[in-house]
Write a protein that holds these residues in place. Structure first.
Motif, PDB file in Angstrom:
ATOM      1  N   UNK A   1      -6.658  13.033 -46.892  1.00  0.00           N
ATOM      2  CA  UNK A   1      -6.358  14.083 -47.867  1.00  0.00           C
ATOM      3  C   UNK A   1      -7.397  15.198 -47.835  1.00  0.00           C
ATOM      4  N   UNK A   2      -8.641  14.868 -47.490  1.00  0.00           N
ATOM      5  CA  UNK A   2      -9.733  15.839 -47.543  1.00  0.00           C
ATOM      6  C   UNK A   2      -9.904  16.623 -46.248  1.00  0.00           C
ATOM      7  N   UNK A   3      -9.123  16.309 -45.226  1.00  0.00           N
ATOM      8  CA  UNK A   3      -9.324  16.930 -43.917  1.00  0.00           C
ATOM      9  C   UNK A   3      -8.666  18.303 -43.820  1.00  0.00           C
ATOM     10  N   UNK A   4      -9.385  19.248 -43.214  1.00  0.00           N
ATOM     11  CA  UNK A   4      -8.835  20.570 -42.918  1.00  0.00           C
ATOM     12  C   UNK A   4      -9.009  20.822 -41.420  1.00  0.00           C
ATOM     13  N   UNK A   5      -8.192  21.724 -40.898  1.00  0.00           N
ATOM     14  CA  UNK A   5      -8.257  22.036 -39.475  1.00  0.00           C
ATOM     15  C   UNK A   5      -9.346  23.080 -39.269  1.00  0.00           C
ATOM     16  N   UNK A   6     -10.460  22.669 -38.664  1.00  0.00           N
ATOM     17  CA  UNK A   6     -11.567  23.590 -38.410  1.00  0.00           C
ATOM     18  C   UNK A   6     -11.202  24.536 -37.260  1.00  0.00           C
ATOM     19  N   UNK A   7     -10.610  23.986 -36.206  1.00  0.00           N
ATOM     20  CA  UNK A   7     -10.155  24.828 -35.109  1.00  0.00           C
ATOM     21  C   UNK A   7      -9.049  24.125 -34.334  1.00  0.00           C
ATOM     22  N   UNK A   8      -8.144  24.922 -33.819  1.00  0.00           N
ATOM     23  CA  UNK A   8      -7.072  24.440 -32.941  1.00  0.00           C
ATOM     24  C   UNK A   8      -7.070  25.364 -31.733  1.00  0.00           C
ATOM     25  N   UNK A   9      -7.606  24.860 -30.621  1.00  0.00           N
ATOM     26  CA  UNK A   9      -7.809  25.684 -29.437  1.00  0.00           C
ATOM     27  C   UNK A   9      -6.890  25.218 -28.322  1.00  0.00           C
ATOM     28  N   UNK A  10      -6.277  26.161 -27.635  1.00  0.00           N
ATOM     29  CA  UNK A  10      -5.429  25.846 -26.488  1.00  0.00           C
ATOM     30  C   UNK A  10      -6.019  26.547 -25.273  1.00  0.00           C
ATOM     31  N   UNK A  11      -6.410  25.757 -24.288  1.00  0.00           N
ATOM     32  CA  UNK A  11      -6.978  26.296 -23.063  1.00  0.00           C
ATOM     33  C   UNK A  11      -6.009  26.078 -21.910  1.00  0.00           C
TER      34      UNK A  11
ATOM     35  N   UNK B   1       1.711  18.569 -32.963  1.00  0.00           N
ATOM     36  CA  UNK B   1       1.813  17.581 -34.033  1.00  0.00           C
ATOM     37  C   UNK B   1       1.254  16.239 -33.588  1.00  0.00           C
ATOM     38  N   UNK B   2       1.574  15.822 -32.361  1.00  0.00           N
ATOM     39  CA  UNK B   2       1.042  14.563 -31.831  1.00  0.00           C
ATOM     40  C   UNK B   2      -0.487  14.596 -31.765  1.00  0.00           C
ATOM     41  N   UNK B   3      -1.026  15.716 -31.307  1.00  0.00           N
ATOM     42  CA  UNK B   3      -2.476  15.852 -31.199  1.00  0.00           C
ATOM     43  C   UNK B   3      -3.121  15.838 -32.578  1.00  0.00           C
ATOM     44  N   UNK B   4      -2.492  16.515 -33.544  1.00  0.00           N
ATOM     45  CA  UNK B   4      -3.011  16.555 -34.912  1.00  0.00           C
ATOM     46  C   UNK B   4      -2.987  15.167 -35.549  1.00  0.00           C
ATOM     47  N   UNK B   5      -1.906  14.437 -35.355  1.00  0.00           N
ATOM     48  CA  UNK B   5      -1.825  13.091 -35.922  1.00  0.00           C
ATOM     49  C   UNK B   5      -2.838  12.157 -35.265  1.00  0.00           C
ATOM     50  N   UNK B   6      -3.130  12.378 -33.999  1.00  0.00           N
ATOM     51  CA  UNK B   6      -4.162  11.605 -33.319  1.00  0.00           C
ATOM     52  C   UNK B   6      -5.535  11.906 -33.912  1.00  0.00           C
ATOM     53  N   UNK B   7      -5.800  13.175 -34.214  1.00  0.00           N
ATOM     54  CA  UNK B   7      -7.079  13.552 -34.826  1.00  0.00           C
ATOM     55  C   UNK B   7      -7.222  12.944 -36.219  1.00  0.00           C
ATOM     56  N   UNK B   8      -6.127  12.921 -36.981  1.00  0.00           N
ATOM     57  CA  UNK B   8      -6.148  12.319 -38.320  1.00  0.00           C
ATOM     58  C   UNK B   8      -6.425  10.815 -38.208  1.00  0.00           C
ATOM     59  N   UNK B   9      -5.775  10.156 -37.243  1.00  0.00           N
ATOM     60  CA  UNK B   9      -5.989   8.721 -37.034  1.00  0.00           C
ATOM     61  C   UNK B   9      -7.428   8.443 -36.599  1.00  0.00           C
ATOM     62  N   UNK B  10      -7.987   9.315 -35.753  1.00  0.00           N
ATOM     63  CA  UNK B  10      -9.386   9.158 -35.341  1.00  0.00           C
ATOM     64  C   UNK B  10     -10.314   9.245 -36.546  1.00  0.00           C
ATOM     65  N   UNK B  11     -10.031  10.188 -37.443  1.00  0.00           N
ATOM     66  CA  UNK B  11     -10.870  10.373 -38.631  1.00  0.00           C
ATOM     67  C   UNK B  11     -10.803   9.155 -39.542  1.00  0.00           C
TER      68      UNK B  11
ATOM     69  N   UNK C   1      -1.156  26.952 -37.965  1.00  0.00           N
ATOM     70  CA  UNK C   1      -1.804  25.857 -38.709  1.00  0.00           C
ATOM     71  C   UNK C   1      -3.309  26.033 -38.847  1.00  0.00           C
ATOM     72  N   UNK C   2      -3.867  27.067 -38.252  1.00  0.00           N
ATOM     73  CA  UNK C   2      -5.313  27.281 -38.263  1.00  0.00           C
ATOM     74  C   UNK C   2      -5.862  27.354 -39.694  1.00  0.00           C
ATOM     75  N   UNK C   3      -6.872  26.554 -40.009  1.00  0.00           N
ATOM     76  CA  UNK C   3      -7.532  26.620 -41.306  1.00  0.00           C
ATOM     77  C   UNK C   3      -6.808  25.925 -42.450  1.00  0.00           C
ATOM     78  N   UNK C   4      -5.682  25.300 -42.182  1.00  0.00           N
ATOM     79  CA  UNK C   4      -4.912  24.645 -43.252  1.00  0.00           C
ATOM     80  C   UNK C   4      -5.357  23.204 -43.460  1.00  0.00           C
ATOM     81  N   UNK C   5      -4.878  22.625 -44.561  1.00  0.00           N
ATOM     82  CA  UNK C   5      -5.076  21.210 -44.824  1.00  0.00           C
ATOM     83  C   UNK C   5      -4.290  20.427 -43.760  1.00  0.00           C
ATOM     84  N   UNK C   6      -4.825  19.300 -43.292  1.00  0.00           N
ATOM     85  CA  UNK C   6      -4.204  18.549 -42.193  1.00  0.00           C
ATOM     86  C   UNK C   6      -2.814  18.024 -42.563  1.00  0.00           C
ATOM     87  N   UNK C   7      -2.669  17.485 -43.789  1.00  0.00           N
ATOM     88  CA  UNK C   7      -1.366  16.955 -44.211  1.00  0.00           C
ATOM     89  C   UNK C   7      -0.336  18.080 -44.329  1.00  0.00           C
ATOM     90  N   UNK C   8      -0.773  19.219 -44.818  1.00  0.00           N
ATOM     91  CA  UNK C   8       0.119  20.382 -44.948  1.00  0.00           C
ATOM     92  C   UNK C   8       0.552  20.881 -43.566  1.00  0.00           C
TER      93      UNK C   8
END
Length: 111
Positions: free
Chosen positions: A67-77, A48-58, A24-31
Motif C-alpha cells: 500500500x505504501x509503495x510508489x513508482x520512483x521511476x519506470x525506464x525503458x531502454x 504490468x507484469x514487471x510492476x507486479x514483480x517489483x511489488x512481489x520483490x518488495x 504510471x510515472x510517480x503514481x501509487x503502485x496499486x493505482x
C-alpha cells in the motif's frame, strides 16, 4: 528503500512501451496496476507484469507493505534489434529491425 524489477529482451519497440510507462510515472503502485489493467495494449501487459514483480520483490524480500509503495521511476531502454529482410522489387531486399526493449521499474516506500 528502493526495490527494482527488470524485464529484459521484451519483443516490443521501446517507443511503444515508453508511451505506457509515462502514464504510471510517480503514481501509487496499486493505482498503477489498476490503470494498466484497462489499457488494451501488449505493452501495458508487459509493464504490468514487471510492476507486479517489483511489488512481489518488495513484499517478499524487503517486508514492505504494497500500500505504501510508489513508482520512483519506470525506464525503458533499447535492447538489441533483430535484423531481418523483406523481399522487394526486382530481386532486391529491404532491411528492417525487430526491436526489443529492457523495462526497469523502481519502487520506493518514501512519500
Amino acid at each position: 528503500m528502493q526495490v527494482k524489477a527488470y524485464t529484459k529482451y521484451a519483443r516490443m519497440s521501446p517507443r511503444k512501451v515508453r508511451e505506457i510507462t509515462r502514464a504510471i510515472q510517480g503514481r501509487n503502485a496499486a493505482e498503477a496496476v489498476e490503470i494498466l489493467r484497462f489499457i488494451p495494449r501488449k505493452s501495458a501487459r508487459l509493464v504490468s507484469k514487471t510492476l507486479q514483480s517489483a511489488i512481489a520483490n518488495a513484499e517478499n524480500n524487503n517486508n514492505l507493505s504494497s500500500d505504501a509503495l510508489t513508482i520512483a521511476s519506470a525506464v525503458v531502454e533499447e535492447g538489441p534489434a533483430f535484423k531481418r529482410f523483406r523481399p522487394a522489387a526486382r530481386g532486391s531486399a529491404h532491411p528492417y529491425k525487430k526491436r526489443t526493449s529492457h523495462i526497469r521499474i523502481v519502487l520506493s516506500d518514501e512519500a
